[in-house]
Design a protein around this motif. Structure first.
Motif, PDB file in Angstrom:
ATOM      1  N   ILE A  27     -13.192  10.564  11.254  1.00  0.00           N
ATOM      2  CA  ILE A  27     -12.693   9.560  12.240  1.00  0.00           C
ATOM      3  C   ILE A  27     -13.079   7.971  12.201  1.00  0.00           C
ATOM      4  CG2 ILE A  27     -12.136  11.542  14.128  1.00  0.00           C
ATOM      5  CD1 ILE A  27     -14.670  10.370  15.577  1.00  0.00           C
ATOM      6  N   GLU A  28     -13.892   7.880  10.957  1.00  0.00           N
ATOM      7  CA  GLU A  28     -14.392   6.515  10.868  1.00  0.00           C
ATOM      8  C   GLU A  28     -13.133   5.849  10.242  1.00  0.00           C
ATOM      9  OE1 GLU A  28     -14.180   8.558   6.808  1.00  0.00           O
ATOM     10  OE2 GLU A  28     -14.790   8.876   8.754  1.00  0.00           O
ATOM     11  N   PRO A  29     -13.222   4.278  10.465  1.00  0.00           N
ATOM     12  CA  PRO A  29     -11.856   3.548  10.048  1.00  0.00           C
ATOM     13  C   PRO A  29     -11.821   3.769   8.576  1.00  0.00           C
ATOM     14  CG  PRO A  29     -13.292   2.478  11.690  1.00  0.00           C
ATOM     15  CD  PRO A  29     -14.241   3.696  11.306  1.00  0.00           C
ATOM     16  N   ILE A  30     -10.841   3.638   7.995  1.00  0.00           N
ATOM     17  CA  ILE A  30     -10.473   4.018   6.639  1.00  0.00           C
ATOM     18  C   ILE A  30     -10.510   2.596   5.793  1.00  0.00           C
ATOM     19  CG2 ILE A  30      -8.756   4.604   4.915  1.00  0.00           C
ATOM     20  CD1 ILE A  30      -9.722   7.010   6.908  1.00  0.00           C
ATOM     21  N   GLY A  31     -11.411   2.701   4.808  1.00  0.00           N
ATOM     22  CA  GLY A  31     -11.829   1.310   4.185  1.00  0.00           C
ATOM     23  C   GLY A  31     -10.518   0.806   3.315  1.00  0.00           C
ATOM     24  N   THR A  32     -10.336  -0.213   3.032  1.00  0.00           N
ATOM     25  CA  THR A  32      -9.322  -0.786   2.146  1.00  0.00           C
ATOM     26  C   THR A  32      -9.315  -0.093   0.936  1.00  0.00           C
ATOM     27  OG1 THR A  32      -9.691  -3.069   3.030  1.00  0.00           O
ATOM     28  CG2 THR A  32      -8.407  -2.955   1.108  1.00  0.00           C
ATOM     29  N   GLU A  33     -10.271   0.391   0.278  1.00  0.00           N
ATOM     30  CA  GLU A  33     -10.046   1.218  -1.092  1.00  0.00           C
ATOM     31  C   GLU A  33      -9.672   2.409  -0.950  1.00  0.00           C
ATOM     32  OE1 GLU A  33     -14.301   1.987   0.676  1.00  0.00           O
ATOM     33  OE2 GLU A  33     -12.851   0.203   0.538  1.00  0.00           O
ATOM     34  N   SER A  34      -9.454   2.883   0.044  1.00  0.00           N
ATOM     35  CA  SER A  34      -8.969   4.413   0.233  1.00  0.00           C
ATOM     36  C   SER A  34      -7.645   4.299   1.003  1.00  0.00           C
ATOM     37  CB  SER A  34      -9.882   5.138   1.156  1.00  0.00           C
ATOM     38  OG  SER A  34     -11.103   5.157   0.802  1.00  0.00           O
ATOM     39  N   ARG A  35      -7.118   3.034   1.190  1.00  0.00           N
ATOM     40  CA  ARG A  35      -5.734   3.040   1.804  1.00  0.00           C
ATOM     41  C   ARG A  35      -4.924   2.674   0.817  1.00  0.00           C
ATOM     42  NH1 ARG A  35      -6.276  -1.004   6.871  1.00  0.00           N
ATOM     43  NH2 ARG A  35      -4.046  -0.308   7.103  1.00  0.00           N
ATOM     44  N   ASP A  36      -4.270   3.839   0.166  1.00  0.00           N
ATOM     45  CA  ASP A  36      -3.352   3.876  -0.868  1.00  0.00           C
ATOM     46  C   ASP A  36      -2.045   4.169  -0.636  1.00  0.00           C
ATOM     47  OD1 ASP A  36      -3.970   6.334  -0.743  1.00  0.00           O
ATOM     48  OD2 ASP A  36      -4.568   6.538  -2.917  1.00  0.00           O
ATOM     49  N   CYS A  37      -1.676   4.701   0.728  1.00  0.00           N
ATOM     50  CA  CYS A  37      -0.297   5.104   1.140  1.00  0.00           C
ATOM     51  C   CYS A  37       0.669   3.958   1.355  1.00  0.00           C
ATOM     52  CB  CYS A  37      -0.376   5.699   2.618  1.00  0.00           C
ATOM     53  SG  CYS A  37       0.893   6.467   2.887  1.00  0.00           S
ATOM     54  N   SER A  38       1.994   4.122   0.780  1.00  0.00           N
ATOM     55  CA  SER A  38       3.042   3.351   0.827  1.00  0.00           C
ATOM     56  C   SER A  38       3.886   3.500   1.944  1.00  0.00           C
ATOM     57  CB  SER A  38       3.940   3.317  -0.483  1.00  0.00           C
ATOM     58  OG  SER A  38       4.438   4.616  -0.430  1.00  0.00           O
ATOM     59  N   PRO A  39       4.423   2.417   2.479  1.00  0.00           N
ATOM     60  CA  PRO A  39       5.322   2.638   3.641  1.00  0.00           C
ATOM     61  C   PRO A  39       6.295   3.905   3.118  1.00  0.00           C
ATOM     62  CG  PRO A  39       4.930   0.340   3.424  1.00  0.00           C
ATOM     63  CD  PRO A  39       4.596   1.135   2.226  1.00  0.00           C
ATOM     64  N   TRP A  40       6.931   4.001   2.143  1.00  0.00           N
ATOM     65  CA  TRP A  40       7.974   4.975   1.861  1.00  0.00           C
ATOM     66  C   TRP A  40       7.383   6.364   1.740  1.00  0.00           C
ATOM     67  CZ3 TRP A  40      12.696   5.204   1.835  1.00  0.00           C
ATOM     68  CH2 TRP A  40      13.448   6.242   1.096  1.00  0.00           C
ATOM     69  N   GLU A  41       6.184   6.300   1.465  1.00  0.00           N
ATOM     70  CA  GLU A  41       5.408   7.749   1.535  1.00  0.00           C
ATOM     71  C   GLU A  41       5.017   8.159   2.978  1.00  0.00           C
ATOM     72  OE1 GLU A  41       2.598   7.891  -2.520  1.00  0.00           O
ATOM     73  OE2 GLU A  41       1.856   6.768  -0.868  1.00  0.00           O
ATOM     74  N   LEU A  42       4.889   7.145   3.913  1.00  0.00           N
ATOM     75  CA  LEU A  42       4.924   7.307   5.354  1.00  0.00           C
ATOM     76  C   LEU A  42       6.123   7.779   5.890  1.00  0.00           C
ATOM     77  CD1 LEU A  42       2.812   7.020   7.716  1.00  0.00           C
ATOM     78  CD2 LEU A  42       3.827   4.912   8.159  1.00  0.00           C
ATOM     79  N   PHE A  43       7.351   7.297   5.425  1.00  0.00           N
ATOM     80  CA  PHE A  43       8.509   7.594   5.729  1.00  0.00           C
ATOM     81  C   PHE A  43       8.778   9.065   5.583  1.00  0.00           C
ATOM     82  CE2 PHE A  43      12.933   9.078   4.215  1.00  0.00           C
ATOM     83  CZ  PHE A  43      13.619   8.445   5.547  1.00  0.00           C
ATOM     84  N   TRP A  44       8.396   9.590   4.379  1.00  0.00           N
ATOM     85  CA  TRP A  44       8.278  11.125   4.005  1.00  0.00           C
ATOM     86  C   TRP A  44       7.636  12.149   4.881  1.00  0.00           C
ATOM     87  CZ3 TRP A  44      12.794  12.072   2.101  1.00  0.00           C
ATOM     88  CH2 TRP A  44      13.450  11.411   1.111  1.00  0.00           C
ATOM     89  N   ILE A  45       6.429  11.581   5.312  1.00  0.00           N
ATOM     90  CA  ILE A  45       5.600  12.517   5.974  1.00  0.00           C
ATOM     91  C   ILE A  45       6.355  12.728   7.461  1.00  0.00           C
ATOM     92  CG2 ILE A  45       3.502  12.278   7.504  1.00  0.00           C
ATOM     93  CD1 ILE A  45       2.131  10.722   5.266  1.00  0.00           C
TER      94      ILE A  45
END
Length: 489
Positions: A27-45
């Motif tokens: 539950i720790e804040p996700i660091g910038t280097e670990s945030r590689d999800c695109s908005p399009w991938e969020l759409f599919w989720i």
């Protein structure tokens, strides 16, 4: 204490550069280097979570309630505009903060007070895993019957075990596995569903002019409110407790607008699409029973439909299991996320086993769970008012994780807890649920109407604004910078 901005802390380890990494994030804040999800991938989720048979059945509910086909389609299409838009806003908040949904609640309810909604979310997500798997068993067994495969209780056990193992394995692996699964399977599933839709509309005598039952204006209004709660506005609202758990992984460089539209449309498109299909099938006289709808319409293409049915609960339940583990960590469970997920999966399996043995109990439990979702609308209203109205988008992210004595947030934020309690009572009073205990006096007095989502959110949000707007402002924090604009650009 100095105030930290809403940009996420870089406390999490980056994923390996290749392959699908095992997600060690808690539950720790996700660091910038670990945030590689695109908005399009969020759409599919979010799309994958809603290409599910339950939406067919809920769409057929409008016909069952006596509405015309056109009325049903309008209620579903318009209602989801509102519900999915609110859902999209919560995804934006998760993207801006990189914090999961239940931890974000610590600002509005206090470091210890947030345990209350967190515990509810933890229990509900476990229950939904069992319910969703149980619901689809009826459909899968009906489709297997098209092949002449019958095996009674043991065949149910085998099918349920396969589904449970698949979804538990993905949830154990974590967000990156969930993202990959949805990214590569949902487009194919959507294509199959598109073919099924065309087949259904061509081979079924859809009664586009179906007028519905002869009802008084009051009875028709009642039916509209019940449909709005089931698959209209209420549907998008029920997913809000999950929103930030996934949008926190979206790239920092992605705009708030792209996050909003990808999540809102990911919820809206499959929900309205399948609910409309269910309504069309029901207008042809196929009824609203799930197995009857599927077998009578898609029996000639049993194999792809069977794959679609199995994919549905997996795509939904991996989100339930993942969010369940985050809720557990948010309320203070001290264990690795994957261990919590494994424990939740085992409990859900036990629940499913009980359901398989006792269908009547499973049906009653399903009805009860649907009814107690009355807590979400007041909780969500308080969260929005706190973030956008009271704090104007400026959160002390580090303070969300510090002990209460060191945090900018109180241990118990009484305005939030009082408002939540008042909102739940108001929501219950105007709720016409599926069990008698969840049929409130206002709802029954006004012809069994259901505006629980509206009464709960207005009372909770309005009361919280009155109690908190002078007590908590960004300017009151030492070192606070200028308030952030809302909505973000």
């Amino acid at each position: 204490m100095s105030t930290r901005p809403t940009e996420p802390l870089t406390t999490s380890a980056p994923p390996p550069p290749t392959g699908v990494p095992f997600d060690a994030h808690g539950i720790e804040p996700i660091g910038t280097e670990s945030r590689d999800c695109s908005p399009w991938e969020l759409f599919w989720i979010w799309c994958g979570a809603n290409i599910a048979p339950i939406n067919w059945v809920l769409g057929a509910l409008g016909i069952t309630l006596g509405l015309s086909l056109v009325e049903t389609l309008i209620v579903v299409a318009v209602g989801n505009v509102i519900g999915c838009a609110v859902f999209g806003v919560f995804n934006v908040i998760g993207h801006r903060t990189a914090v999961n949904q239940m931890v974000l609640g610590r600002a509005a309810f206090g470091r210890s007070g947030a345990v209350v909604p967190g515990l509810v979310q933890f229990l509900l997500t476990m229950g939904w895993v069992g319910v969703n798997t149980w619901v689809v068993l009826d459909l899968v067994m009906a489709m297997l019957g098209e092949f002449g495969l019958t095996g009674g209780i043991w065949l149910k056990v085998v099918v349920a075990t396969v589904i449970m193992v698949a979804q538990l394995g993905l949830a154990l692996y974590g967000f990156y596995a969930i993202r990959s699964f949805e990214k590569y399977t949902v487009p194919a599933t959507a294509l199959v569903m598109a073919v099924m839709t065309v087949l259904a509309l061509v081979t079924t005598d859809v009664h586009w002019s179906l007028a519905g039952q002869a009802m008084s204006p009051g009875d028709k209004f009642t039916a509209v409110t019940q449909l709005l709660t089931a698959i209209g506005i209420g549907w998008g609202l029920t997913w809000i407790p999950y929103a930030s758990d996934y949008s926190r992984f979206v790239r920092v460089s992605s705009s708030a607008r792209s996050v909003f539209w990808s999540s809102a449309l990911g919820m809206y498109v499959p929900t309205v699409w399948l609910a409309a299909l269910g309504a069309c099938l029901a207008s042809a006289g196929s009824g609203s029973d799930p197995s009857a709808l599927v077998v009578s319409t898609f029996g000639v293409m049993a194999v792809p439909v069977l794959l679609l049915l199995v994919h549905g609960p997996i795509a939904t339940n991996i989100l339930n299991l993942y969010s369940c583990s985050l809720a557990a960590l948010s309320i203070g469970v001290r264990a690795a996320r994957w261990k919590v997920t494994l424990g939740a999966g085992l409990v859900a399996s036990i629940v499913l086993a009980v359901f398989v043995e006792a269908d009547s109990f499973a049906q009653a439990f399903d009805n009860w769970m649907v009814s107690i979702l009355v807590w979400i609308s007041p909780w969500a209203a308080i969260m929005v008012v706190d973030y956008a109205g009271v704090r104007r988008g400026a959160l002390d992210i580090a303070g969300l994780y510090l002990p209460a004595r060191e945090s900018a947030y109180a241990r118990w934020n009484m305005p939030g807890l009082i408002s939540l309690a008042a909102g739940i009572v108001a929501g219950w009073a105007w709720q016409y649920g599926l069990v008698p205990a969840m049929q409130g006096p206002v709802a029954t007095a006004l012809g069994n109407t259901d505006f629980s989502w509206l009464s709960g959110s207005v009372v909770a949000g309005g009361l919280y604004w009155l109690l908190s707007r002078r007590a908590v402002t960004p300017a009151a924090w030492p070192g606070a910078g200028p308030a952030r604009r809302w909505p973000p650009r």
